[in-house]
Design a protein around this motif. Structure first.
Motif, mmCIF file in Angstrom:
data_model
loop_
_atom_site.group_PDB
_atom_site.id
_atom_site.type_symbol
_atom_site.label_atom_id
_atom_site.label_comp_id
_atom_site.label_asym_id
_atom_site.label_seq_id
_atom_site.Cartn_x
_atom_site.Cartn_y
_atom_site.Cartn_z
ATOM 1 N N SER A 142 0.852 -1.188 0.000
ATOM 2 C CA SER A 142 0.000 0.000 0.000
ATOM 3 C C SER A 142 0.883 1.232 0.000
ATOM 4 O O SER A 142 1.976 1.219 0.576
ATOM 5 N N GLU A 143 0.399 2.294 -0.649
ATOM 6 C CA GLU A 143 1.115 3.567 -0.609
ATOM 7 C C GLU A 143 0.576 4.489 0.466
ATOM 8 O O GLU A 143 1.243 5.451 0.846
ATOM 9 N N ASP A 144 -0.620 4.224 0.975
ATOM 10 C CA ASP A 144 -1.229 5.074 1.989
ATOM 11 C C ASP A 144 -2.029 4.221 2.974
ATOM 12 O O ASP A 144 -3.170 3.862 2.679
ATOM 13 N N PRO A 145 -1.475 3.871 4.130
ATOM 14 C CA PRO A 145 -0.097 4.192 4.522
ATOM 15 C C PRO A 145 0.905 3.308 3.774
ATOM 16 O O PRO A 145 0.545 2.223 3.314
ATOM 17 N N LEU A 146 2.127 3.783 3.690
ATOM 18 C CA LEU A 146 3.170 3.013 3.026
ATOM 19 C C LEU A 146 3.365 1.704 3.783
ATOM 20 O O LEU A 146 3.736 1.702 4.959
ATOM 21 N N THR A 147 3.092 0.601 3.111
ATOM 22 C CA THR A 147 3.156 -0.727 3.730
ATOM 23 C C THR A 147 3.942 -1.651 2.815
ATOM 24 O O THR A 147 3.621 -1.789 1.632
ATOM 25 N N ASP A 185 4.760 5.363 9.169
ATOM 26 C CA ASP A 185 3.887 6.429 9.635
ATOM 27 C C ASP A 185 3.678 7.483 8.556
ATOM 28 O O ASP A 185 2.635 8.140 8.509
ATOM 29 N N GLU A 186 4.696 7.676 7.711
ATOM 30 C CA GLU A 186 4.652 8.657 6.641
ATOM 31 C C GLU A 186 5.299 8.061 5.396
ATOM 32 O O GLU A 186 6.046 7.075 5.487
ATOM 33 N N PRO A 187 5.067 8.635 4.224
ATOM 34 C CA PRO A 187 5.761 8.149 3.020
ATOM 35 C C PRO A 187 7.269 8.266 3.203
ATOM 36 O O PRO A 187 7.756 9.162 3.903
ATOM 37 N N THR A 209 8.853 12.971 -1.842
ATOM 38 C CA THR A 209 9.168 12.180 -3.037
ATOM 39 C C THR A 209 9.352 13.040 -4.282
ATOM 40 O O THR A 209 9.875 12.562 -5.280
#
Length: 606
Positions: free
Chosen positions: A97-102, A188-190, A543
């Motif tokens: 996942s990009e949101d949250p970054l996983t 927690d954040e990108p 980014t």
């Protein structure tokens, strides 16, 4: 003799200690046939291996990482063109996942440590636990360190002597899959450089066995997992204590568990300050199997002595710190192939903030402004251009002074940073300006400056010889503190100024934070600026390339204003090898330089 030229590609300089894009390796997939019997090569290097744990502040050095590169596998590596390549024979990773970054990292079933214990998610969990900082109950500033080694003394609290900009953003304890081979991290954040965040640096089972007194390796793995998941500070304290120093050694340990392999080579011999011998790991099933049965790395700080050893047949390959004498020497040896160019490594000067010396505010009653002016005067007078003209230009006609802490000359954004950070305007070698700065600050001269550098390193000895009379005229008495053990002395407070090199290990924009951020792994000078810390935190989750550059420009201005040190030059590179003894050498600009793609090396047929 065959001479090849190569140039450094655009890279963002990162952490590391102590060669440039050339032709890509012949076969990046390696060979599964195994090494030819009774084949051996000897490689020269300038500093001995001293720690199996390259992720501690003490062990984070090229001397250690080049050996570990041949011993341990990983999820990815850089090729000679500085492209990140996945090694799916070790394991895989997937962006969930990009949101949250996983992201989920999975180790292959056939990946194991050389004692037969599976390498799995427990090893990856130890990486998160040791580098994320979330389990520490003691801050870096509170830790008591050994005055001789600067390694943290064992204590009752939890302190892992490491840091990671990316893993610090994973505050949630990672989840391990049911089969024990996968670990999932939720950021927690990108984070722009997430692909570089995970690996197995040291074995979890050995760490827990040694720290907790457990014999069974699988039981030890589980004990480590439980300690992390339950935040068992009593157990974590023991684990951290061992992790910080238990893998440090300068000769072959009696306990073979301290030098396990998960890759192509096994450590079989290690004679202090002389050599280390690696032999092919017959149980390794990955793509990067050893192509040569035995690799011996011999150490000598003197490049001319190494050149003589190459001519005598005692060495087959080496990459010294380049000087005109060294280049002329290797070019004159019959049967030697030489590559020259520019490395992804740069020389710099650091000034120490926290040792009670001339650059520490404590020496002026806590007056930070006065200490900053003294640092400014020192850096204003430092003869950077003279150093380049005398030491580098004879090897590289277009050599120039480097004017950025974060970005390599020629890389995107370098011109913008160098044109705005103030370094080129301030650090000019102007002795009279430096004298005036000291006079205005009301500081008495001469000012003693204990200056450390590598003993036996010809170029750094020449650098000191150039700088000493110039700085003396400005009001600084440079005291010669050359040291053969300079690497282990870094950060110990026994010197006021030091010059050495940082080597690029990746192209990640976040990798300079451990060097300049408060309490960072490579912050060896006690520097701390909350605004710089906040900007690095912002950079890590940005980014967009244009916005990254804007943030880097702001960081650079602050670093120059605080007068933390200065940059000198990009390393000219020389690699030389006996073409009748080794083939398919492809030096790379990023660490591990000449050891890059060792799996393609070949001993020519007689």
């Amino acid at each position: 003799m065959k001479i090849r030229k190569f140039t450094v590609a655009a890279v963002a300089v990162t952490l590391g200690m102590v060669a440039a894009a050339c032709s890509p390796p012949a076969d990046d997939e390696g060979s599964s046939e195994g090494p030819a019997a009774n084949t051996a090569v000897t490689v020269g290097w300038n500093q001995p291996f001293y720690s199996y744990n390259e992720n501690t502040s003490n062990g984070n050095a090229t001397a250690n990482s080049i050996i570990k590169y041949m011993m341990n596998g990983g999820f990815n590596y850089y090729n000679a063109d500085q492209e990140l390549v996945q090694d799916e024979s070790f394991g895989t990773y997937e962006l969930e996942s990009e949101d949250p970054l996983t992201v989920t990292w999975t180790v292959n079933e056939n990946t194991q440590w050389s004692d037969g214990t599976p390498l799995d998610a427990a090893d990856l969990l130890l990486t998160w636990a040791s580098q994320g900082g979330h389990l520490n109950t003691v801050s870096a500033g509170e830790v008591e360190r050994n005055p001789d080694t600067n390694v943290p003394e064992p204590g009752d609290g939890v302190f892992f002597d490491s840091s990671s900009a990316g893993l610090s953003l994973v505050t949630q304890t990672p989840e391990i899959s049911e089969d024990g081979r996968s670990i999932t991290l939720v950021f927690d954040e990108p984070f722009a450089d997430w692909e570089l965040m995970m690996g197995a640096n040291v074995p979890a089972h050995v760490t827990a066995q040694q720290a907790l007194g457990i014999e069974d390796p699988m039981e030890a793995k589980q004990a480590l997992i439980d300690a992390v998941n339950n935040k068992d500070n009593a157990a974590l304290s023991q684990i951290a204590n061992f992790w910080n120093s238990g893998y440090d050694y300068s000769s072959l340990p009696d306990d073979p568990s301290l030098y396990l392999s998960s890759g192509a080579y096994l450590m079989t011999e290690f004679v202090e300050n002389q050599y280390i011998t690696l032999k092919a790991n017959e149980d390794y099933e990955g793509d990067h199997a050893a192509s040569i049965e035995t690799v011996t790395v011999r150490w000598n700080e003197d490049p001319l002595a190494q050149a003589q050893a190459l001519e005598n047949g005692e060495l087959d390959l080496f990459a010294p710190q380049a000087t005109t004498d060294v280049l002329q020497r290797v070019e004159a040896i019959d049967g030697v192939e030489v590559e020259t160019g520019v490395e992804g490594t740069y020389e710099h000067v650091d000034l120490v903030f926290n040792n009670g010396g001339p650059f520490d505010p404590a020496s002026y009653g806590g007056d930070e402004a006065t200490a900053r002016e003294v640092r400014k005067a020192f850096l204003t007078a430092f003869p950077r251009q003279e150093v380049v003209d005398k030491l580098v230009t004879p090897l590289q006609e277009d050599a120039e002074v480097r004017n950025s802490f974060l970005v390599t000359p020629g890389a995107p954004g370098y011109d913008e940073i160098a044109g705005s950070n103030g370094m080129a305007d301030q650090h000019t070698g102007d002795v009279e300006a430096a004298q005036q700065i000291l006079a205005d600050a009301g500081v008495d001269t001469p000012i003693d400056v204990r200056t450390m550098f590598a003993e036996g390193n010809v170029r750094r000895e020449n650098l000191f010889a150039i700088a000493k009379p110039v700085l003396a005229e400005a009001g600084f008495n440079l005291i010669d503190r050359r040291n053969v053990d300079w690497g282990s002395k870094l950060g110990d407070g026994t010197y006021d100024a030091v010059f050495f090199a940082w080597q690029s290990t990746s192209t990640a924009v976040s990798e300079s934070q451990p060097t300049y951020g408060t309490g960072g792994l490579n912050n060896l000078i006690g520097y701390s600026n909350e605004e710089v810390d906040a900007l690095f935190d912002q950079l890590a989750v940005t980014t967009d390339a244009d916005e990254q550059l804007n943030i880097q420009m702001e960081i650079e201005k602050l670093l120059v204003e605080d007068q933390i040190g200065t940059t000198l030059f990009q390393f000219p590179a020389v690699a030389a090898w006996r073409s009748d003894r080794i083939e398919n050498v492809s030096p790379a600009p990023l660490n591990p330089t000449i050891f890059h793609a060792f799996w393609d090396w070949k001993v020519p047929e007689s």
